[in-house]
Design a protein around this motif. Structure first.
Motif, PDB file in Angstrom:
ATOM      1  N   LYS A 125       0.839  -1.212   0.000  1.00 34.44           N
ATOM      2  CA  LYS A 125       0.000   0.000   0.000  1.00 34.44           C
ATOM      3  C   LYS A 125       0.865   1.248   0.000  1.00 34.44           C
ATOM      4  O   LYS A 125       0.614   2.184  -0.771  1.00 34.44           O
ATOM      5  N   ARG A 126       1.884   1.257   0.825  1.00 34.95           N
ATOM      6  CA  ARG A 126       2.790   2.418   0.891  1.00 34.95           C
ATOM      7  C   ARG A 126       3.546   2.578  -0.429  1.00 34.95           C
ATOM      8  O   ARG A 126       3.643   3.682  -0.973  1.00 34.95           O
ATOM      9  N   ALA A 127       4.062   1.485  -0.965  1.00 35.06           N
ATOM     10  CA  ALA A 127       4.827   1.550  -2.213  1.00 35.06           C
ATOM     11  C   ALA A 127       3.947   1.954  -3.395  1.00 35.06           C
ATOM     12  O   ALA A 127       4.388   2.706  -4.265  1.00 35.06           O
ATOM     13  N   LEU A 128       2.706   1.479  -3.431  1.00 40.32           N
ATOM     14  CA  LEU A 128       1.788   1.891  -4.493  1.00 40.32           C
ATOM     15  C   LEU A 128       1.493   3.384  -4.412  1.00 40.32           C
ATOM     16  O   LEU A 128       1.438   4.070  -5.431  1.00 40.32           O
ATOM     17  N   ALA A 129       1.313   3.885  -3.206  1.00 41.93           N
ATOM     18  CA  ALA A 129       1.068   5.321  -3.030  1.00 41.93           C
ATOM     19  C   ALA A 129       2.276   6.126  -3.504  1.00 41.93           C
ATOM     20  O   ALA A 129       2.116   7.146  -4.197  1.00 41.93           O
ATOM     21  N   GLU A 130       3.479   5.662  -3.171  1.00 42.70           N
ATOM     22  CA  GLU A 130       4.705   6.336  -3.616  1.00 42.70           C
ATOM     23  C   GLU A 130       4.815   6.286  -5.137  1.00 42.70           C
ATOM     24  O   GLU A 130       5.152   7.289  -5.777  1.00 42.70           O
ATOM     25  N   ARG A 131       4.542   5.119  -5.709  1.00 35.66           N
ATOM     26  CA  ARG A 131       4.615   4.950  -7.161  1.00 35.66           C
ATOM     27  C   ARG A 131       3.628   5.871  -7.854  1.00 35.66           C
ATOM     28  O   ARG A 131       3.959   6.563  -8.808  1.00 35.66           O
ATOM     29  N   ASP A 132       2.395   5.894  -7.363  1.00 35.76           N
ATOM     30  CA  ASP A 132       1.360   6.724  -7.977  1.00 35.76           C
ATOM     31  C   ASP A 132       1.691   8.210  -7.856  1.00 35.76           C
ATOM     32  O   ASP A 132       1.471   8.969  -8.796  1.00 35.76           O
ATOM     33  N   ALA A 133       2.233   8.615  -6.719  1.00 37.80           N
ATOM     34  CA  ALA A 133       2.626  10.018  -6.540  1.00 37.80           C
ATOM     35  C   ALA A 133       3.743  10.386  -7.504  1.00 37.80           C
ATOM     36  O   ALA A 133       3.714  11.467  -8.118  1.00 37.80           O
ATOM     37  N   ALA A 134       4.716   9.509  -7.666  1.00 33.86           N
ATOM     38  CA  ALA A 134       5.822   9.776  -8.583  1.00 33.86           C
ATOM     39  C   ALA A 134       5.321   9.858 -10.028  1.00 33.86           C
ATOM     40  O   ALA A 134       5.765  10.720 -10.805  1.00 33.86           O
ATOM     41  N   MET A 135       4.383   8.981 -10.383  1.00 31.63           N
ATOM     42  CA  MET A 135       3.825   9.017 -11.740  1.00 31.63           C
ATOM     43  C   MET A 135       3.033  10.296 -11.970  1.00 31.63           C
ATOM     44  O   MET A 135       3.084  10.871 -13.061  1.00 31.63           O
ATOM     45  N   GLU A 136       2.321  10.743 -10.957  1.00 31.07           N
ATOM     46  CA  GLU A 136       1.572  12.010 -11.077  1.00 31.07           C
ATOM     47  C   GLU A 136       2.511  13.189 -11.232  1.00 31.07           C
ATOM     48  O   GLU A 136       2.256  14.099 -12.026  1.00 31.07           O
ATOM     49  N   GLU A 137       3.612  13.184 -10.476  1.00 32.17           N
ATOM     50  CA  GLU A 137       4.618  14.247 -10.598  1.00 32.17           C
ATOM     51  C   GLU A 137       5.190  14.299 -12.007  1.00 32.17           C
ATOM     52  O   GLU A 137       5.393  15.369 -12.560  1.00 32.17           O
ATOM     53  N   GLU A 138       5.474  13.118 -12.578  1.00 29.62           N
ATOM     54  CA  GLU A 138       6.010  13.055 -13.941  1.00 29.62           C
ATOM     55  C   GLU A 138       5.030  13.641 -14.942  1.00 29.62           C
ATOM     56  O   GLU A 138       5.423  14.324 -15.877  1.00 29.62           O
ATOM     57  N   LYS A 139       3.744  13.358 -14.759  1.00 28.54           N
ATOM     58  CA  LYS A 139       2.722  13.893 -15.672  1.00 28.54           C
ATOM     59  C   LYS A 139       2.696  15.410 -15.627  1.00 28.54           C
ATOM     60  O   LYS A 139       2.503  16.054 -16.650  1.00 28.54           O
ATOM     61  N   GLN A 140       2.851  15.968 -14.439  1.00 30.85           N
ATOM     62  CA  GLN A 140       2.748  17.413 -14.267  1.00 30.85           C
ATOM     63  C   GLN A 140       4.032  18.139 -14.665  1.00 30.85           C
ATOM     64  O   GLN A 140       4.002  19.340 -14.848  1.00 30.85           O
TER      65      GLN A 140
END
Length: 136
Positions: free
Chosen positions: A120-135
């Protein structure tokens, strides 16, 4: 399985980068010393150049099996690393959940419970990093 004539180290490094990302591999390479350089070569050739580069399973399938095995063995940091790598392997959160459900049955509920927290923690980190890349 790849042809034995291929350079296992080069193939392994290519696959390792494709799964874990350049930043992770660059960090690991920069931290290598004369002491552990032979170990880094071993995992690059064996794990990445042979097992992860095989043609029978997809990267998604390998990802799910790897996460389940690491969770069953209690390898927390490796579980987190491979969960984050699912951004490259195509394994979904649902795939990870199903792999950890198998861990609960075959390796024990405590191992799976702990791995769910890490995932759960790693998925949240992964998703946050992917969102940062999009922005960016």
């Amino acid at each position: 399985m790849p042809s034995p004539s291929l350079d296992r180290y080069a193939l392994g490094m290519q696959t390792r980068r494709a799964v874990l990302g350049d930043a992770h591999v660059d960090r690991a390479s920069a931290q290598a010393s004369a002491f552990d350089a032979p170990f880094q070569a071993l995992i690059t050739e064996g794990a990445w150049g042979t097992v992860w580069s095989g043609e029978t399973w997809t990267k998604r399938e390998r990802s799910m099996v790897t996460i389940a095995l690491l969770a069953a063995l209690g390898q927390d940091e490796e579980v987190a690393m491979h969960v984050r790598a699912t951004a490259q392997t195509g394994a979904s959160a649902e795939d990870i959940r199903e792999a950890l459900m198998h861990v609960a049955i075959y390796a024990g509920v405590p191992a799976a419970n702990h791995a769910f927290k890490i995932a759960k923690r790693a998925l949240a980190e992964r998703d946050a990093a992917m969102e940062e890349e999009k922005q960016a």
